[in-house]
Write a protein that holds these residues in place. Structure first.
Motif: not given
Length: 232
Positions: A99-111
């Motif tokens: 499937v088409p997809a986007a890859i993202m990298r987390i760089v911060g806390p959940v707020e």
């Protein structure tokens, strides 16, 4: 060993998220794109290509991945900062399925995050919000950090594109700055103020402290409206 209890704010496969790529409080513009989480691997999040889709210019840019969480107090929205690492046309979702997809990298806390902080709300009488325009108290129809819409019988009536002096009262604090008239019109039938006109203004030069205080007020109003069942 017993499985560790997972946080309700944790992003997981199958969740629906809104990816916020831009927020402009002054112009009241927010770019939020809906997507579905395919996979989570440590700091990496794989999501469906959103609508509207990302472009190559978005790769490497920072955004906020937000999700709605149900808790004892109702529904709350949380967000986590991330960078868009890459776009895939053929991501292997499972064996034999791409499937088409986007890859993202987390760089911060959940707020905590409020998607509609830039949107207008109608402050109740008890909100502690009041507005004076050119020294005249006006009847606020709705307000945001970027501007306001109000009824007034003041004369002379401000004209389109006119720069006016405004005083925003937030509880016991008065904040003075400028605004520009962006729309004039008739309020329609049923308005208690005879001869009143509807005016919309865009704020200009509001200090950061005032904007933050108003934003907090907007969040508080939205929560109260939701609790009363008057807001989605």
């Amino acid at each position: 060993m017993a499985e560790q209890k997972r946080s309700s704010k944790e992003i997981r496969p199958g969740f629906s998220v809104d990816i916020v790529t831009r927020v402009d409080f002054n112009r009241e513009v927010i770019d939020a794109r809906k997507a579905t989480v395919f996979d989570v691997d440590g700091e990496l999040i794989v999501v469906s290509r959103p609508s509207p889709d990302f472009q190559e210019k978005h790769v490497g840019k920072k955004c906020t991945v937000t999700l709605v969480v149900r808790d004892q107090g109702g529904k709350s929205r949380f967000g986590v900062s991330a960078y868009l690492e890459s776009l895939r046309d053929r991501y292997a979702l499972r064996e034999g399925t791409t499937v088409p997809a986007a890859i993202m990298r987390i760089v911060g806390p959940v707020e905590p995050f409020n998607l509609r902080m830039a949107f207008r709300v109608r402050p109740p009488i008890t909100s502690g919000i009041a507005l004076d325009v050119e020294g005249n108290r006006v009847n606020i129809l709705d307000i945001s950090t970027g501007g306001a819409r109000f009824l007034t019988t003041m004369r002379p009536l401000p004209q389109f594109r006119q720069r006016v002096d405004v005083t925003l009262h937030l509880d016991d604090k008065a904040h003075r700055f400028k605004a520009f008239v962006v729309r004039l019109g008739d309020p329609g039938p049923g308005v208690p103020q005879r001869g009143a006109k509807e005016v919309a203004v865009q704020f200009s030069g509001m200090e950061k402290q005032a904007k933050e205080r108003l934003a907090r007020k907007i969040i508080q109003i939205e929560r109260e409206l939701r609790a009363k069942g008057l807001e989605d």
